[in-house]
Scaffold this active site. Structure first.
Site, PDB file in Angstrom:
ATOM      1  N   LYS A   1      -6.805   9.852  -8.434  1.00 21.72           N
ATOM      2  CA  LYS A   1      -7.298   9.157  -9.639  1.00 21.72           C
ATOM      3  C   LYS A   1      -8.377   8.179  -9.191  1.00 21.72           C
ATOM      4  O   LYS A   1      -8.121   7.304  -8.363  1.00 21.72           O
ATOM      5  CB  LYS A   1      -6.135   8.425 -10.306  1.00 21.72           C
ATOM      6  CG  LYS A   1      -6.536   7.564 -11.495  1.00 21.72           C
ATOM      7  CD  LYS A   1      -5.326   6.817 -12.054  1.00 21.72           C
ATOM      8  CE  LYS A   1      -5.754   5.713 -12.992  1.00 21.72           C
ATOM      9  NZ  LYS A   1      -4.632   4.816 -13.336  1.00 21.72           N
TER      10      LYS A   1
ATOM     11  N   SER B   1      -7.346  -2.952 -16.940  1.00 25.44           N
ATOM     12  CA  SER B   1      -8.094  -1.770 -16.512  1.00 25.44           C
ATOM     13  C   SER B   1      -9.569  -2.075 -16.276  1.00 25.44           C
ATOM     14  O   SER B   1     -10.219  -2.788 -17.058  1.00 25.44           O
ATOM     15  CB  SER B   1      -7.977  -0.681 -17.577  1.00 25.44           C
ATOM     16  OG  SER B   1      -8.781   0.426 -17.226  1.00 25.44           O
ATOM     17  N   ALA B   2     -10.112  -1.469 -15.232  1.00 26.60           N
ATOM     18  CA  ALA B   2     -11.551  -1.556 -14.966  1.00 26.60           C
ATOM     19  C   ALA B   2     -12.360  -0.856 -16.059  1.00 26.60           C
ATOM     20  O   ALA B   2     -13.582  -1.027 -16.124  1.00 26.60           O
ATOM     21  CB  ALA B   2     -11.869  -0.943 -13.598  1.00 26.60           C
TER      22      ALA B   2
ATOM     23  N   LYS C   1      -3.321   2.782 -26.635  1.00 26.84           N
ATOM     24  CA  LYS C   1      -1.884   3.031 -26.732  1.00 26.84           C
ATOM     25  C   LYS C   1      -1.101   1.742 -26.614  1.00 26.84           C
ATOM     26  O   LYS C   1      -1.522   0.845 -25.895  1.00 26.84           O
ATOM     27  CB  LYS C   1      -1.462   3.838 -25.505  1.00 26.84           C
ATOM     28  CG  LYS C   1      -1.488   5.285 -25.652  1.00 26.84           C
ATOM     29  CD  LYS C   1      -0.588   5.868 -24.566  1.00 26.84           C
ATOM     30  CE  LYS C   1      -0.723   7.354 -24.576  1.00 26.84           C
ATOM     31  NZ  LYS C   1      -2.018   7.763 -24.049  1.00 26.84           N
TER      32      LYS C   1
ATOM     33  N   GLU D   1     -14.099  12.988 -19.392  1.00 22.11           N
ATOM     34  CA  GLU D   1     -13.486  12.495 -18.143  1.00 22.11           C
ATOM     35  C   GLU D   1     -12.519  13.522 -17.556  1.00 22.11           C
ATOM     36  O   GLU D   1     -12.144  14.498 -18.210  1.00 22.11           O
ATOM     37  CB  GLU D   1     -12.765  11.174 -18.379  1.00 22.11           C
ATOM     38  CG  GLU D   1     -11.626  11.272 -19.388  1.00 22.11           C
ATOM     39  CD  GLU D   1     -10.495  10.289 -19.124  1.00 22.11           C
ATOM     40  OE1 GLU D   1     -10.066  10.142 -17.953  1.00 22.11           O
ATOM     41  OE2 GLU D   1     -10.004   9.704 -20.099  1.00 22.11           O
TER      42      GLU D   1
HETATM   43  N1  PSU Z   1      -4.855   6.537 -21.585  1.00 27.98           N
HETATM   44  C1  PSU Z   1      -4.520   7.739 -22.086  1.00 27.98           C
HETATM   45  N2  PSU Z   1      -4.767   8.851 -21.351  1.00 27.98           N
HETATM   46  C2  PSU Z   1      -5.369   8.798 -20.125  1.00 27.98           C
HETATM   47  C3  PSU Z   1      -5.733   7.511 -19.620  1.00 27.98           C
HETATM   48  C4  PSU Z   1      -5.463   6.424 -20.370  1.00 27.98           C
HETATM   49  O1  PSU Z   1      -3.987   7.813 -23.163  1.00 27.98           O
HETATM   50  O2  PSU Z   1      -5.570   9.837 -19.495  1.00 27.98           O
HETATM   51  C5  PSU Z   1      -6.435   7.422 -18.302  1.00 27.98           C
HETATM   52  C6  PSU Z   1      -7.957   7.291 -18.522  1.00 27.98           C
HETATM   53  O3  PSU Z   1      -8.612   8.006 -17.501  1.00 27.98           O
HETATM   54  C7  PSU Z   1      -8.184   5.810 -18.333  1.00 27.98           C
HETATM   55  C8  PSU Z   1      -7.183   5.513 -17.252  1.00 27.98           C
HETATM   56  O4  PSU Z   1      -9.487   5.484 -17.949  1.00 27.98           O
HETATM   57  O5  PSU Z   1      -6.039   6.261 -17.609  1.00 27.98           O
HETATM   58  C9  PSU Z   1      -6.869   4.041 -17.167  1.00 27.98           C
HETATM   59  O6  PSU Z   1      -6.159   3.801 -16.000  1.00 27.98           O
HETATM   60  P1  PSU Z   1      -5.982   2.313 -15.482  1.00 27.98           P
HETATM   61  O7  PSU Z   1      -5.130   1.636 -16.513  1.00 27.98           O
HETATM   62  O8  PSU Z   1      -5.289   2.441 -14.145  1.00 27.98           O
HETATM   63  O9  PSU Z   1      -7.356   1.733 -15.370  1.00 27.98           O
HETATM   64 MN    MN Z   2      -4.469  -1.022 -13.678  1.00 28.70          MN
END
Ligand code: PSU
Ligand code: MN
Length: 307
Positions: A88, A142-143, A161, A27
């Protein structure tokens, strides 16, 4: 399968897919919004080298000038790492950046979708998104989870995390029918730490076992992804008790600043790096390296089940 016509693949990736050779998707949000410059671009390059060293082809995924790209060059990685304008991009954002011809760094969700369109079943990252703490109020889920429920890609990470609610994330994955296999441990890992207080839903002890679960899932017509949790190597671990206070402080700082929605994860990741004086970054890079090695082995093992 033939990759979707809107994708632009490098020759190396296209040839490997045509020949049934192992390919590992990567990614780009982790590069643009997950780590500071220049550690991010160094990590991105190193991970590609590790995957090549293990006999697989790396395919870092992003949207550049509106084009979904599968496999990137050194200049592309540098741009993603350093250009503040790179958005993003999760799944809901993909149509907008493509239509506008813009740059986008893809999250786990968007990367899974593009990897599946290219025909790549294995994807390596650091950590996946999930159910945020306080989601009962914020609805912030998250999606990445939605996509794991529907897109046929195995995602190798070091777990979830504790900026997230790990227990609720595991519950949501169960509801979505997503197998969660933990490599070599009976406990689900929490990214910086091998422990989380949550037991492993399923345990595997080799890449071949992961490949067998992937093959069984899809042969049964069970569409959707798999979470492959690879605990951080012991030598690089930050004890859960030590990181817990830092994460609580980062969450409090985020609330005080009123940060919400898609900005929460990038803010928290950056704040944790600041508060640990870089210690968290070293752990993050170490676990991505380990995931790259394991993911390349899974891609090779899965390719053998096909060939
Ligand atoms: N957790 C990490 N490092 C990251 C991400 C999450 O430890 O870089 C990033 C990944 O790309 C993940 C995104 O898909 O954050 C999730 O974001 P959101 O919670 O907005 O869906
Ligand atoms: Mn979110």
């Amino acid at each position: 399968m033939t990759p979707h016509s809107m994708l632009e693949l490098t020759g190396e990736v296209a040839n490997a897919l045509r020949d049934g050779d192992p390919v590992v998707a990567l990614e780009s949000t982790i590069i643009s919004h997950g780590m500071p410059y220049p550690d991010n671009v160094a990590m991105a390059r190193e991970v590609e080298d590790i995957i090549r060293g293990c006999g697989a082809v790396p395919a870092t995924i992003a949207v550049l000038d509106g084009r979904p790209r599968v496999g990137l060059g050194a200049d592309d990685l540098e741009l993603l790492a350093s250009d503040e304008e790179v958005a993003k991009v999760s799944v809901r954002d993909l149509p907008y950046v493509v239509a506008r011809g813009a740059h986008g760094a893809t999250t786990v969700a968007a990367t899974m979708r593009l990897a599946a369109l290219a025909g790549i079943p294995v994807f390596v990252t650091g950590g996946i998104g999930g159910v945020h703490r306080g989601a009962t109020q914020s609805f912030d889920i998250s999606a990445d989870l939605t996509e794991l429920g529907r897109t046929d890609v195995a995602v190798v990470s070091a777990g979830v995390k504790s900026i997230l609610d790990i227990g609720l994330t595991l519950e949501a994955l169960e509801t979505l029918g997503v197998p969660v296999v933990v490599h070599g441990s009976d406990e689900f890992p929490s990214f910086y730490s091998r422990s989380s207080g949550h037991s492993a839903p399923m345990r595997v002890d080799s890449a071949a076992e992961v490949a067998a679960v992937m093959a069984a899932k899809w042969s049964l017509g069970l569409s959707g992804g798999l979470v492959v949790a690879n605990p951080i190597p012991e030598a690089d671990e930050i004890p859960a008790e030590q990181i817990a206070g830092i994460i609580d402080r980062a969450l409090a700082d985020m609330d005080a600043l009123g940060i919400q929605g898609k900005d929460t994860t990038p803010y928290l990741l950056g704040r944790i790096v600041e508060l640990t004086g870089g210690e968290s970054l070293a752990a993050n890079v170490a676990l991505v390296r380990a995931n790259a090695r394991f993911g390349a082995a899974i891609a090779a093992a899965y390719a053998r089940t096909r060939g």
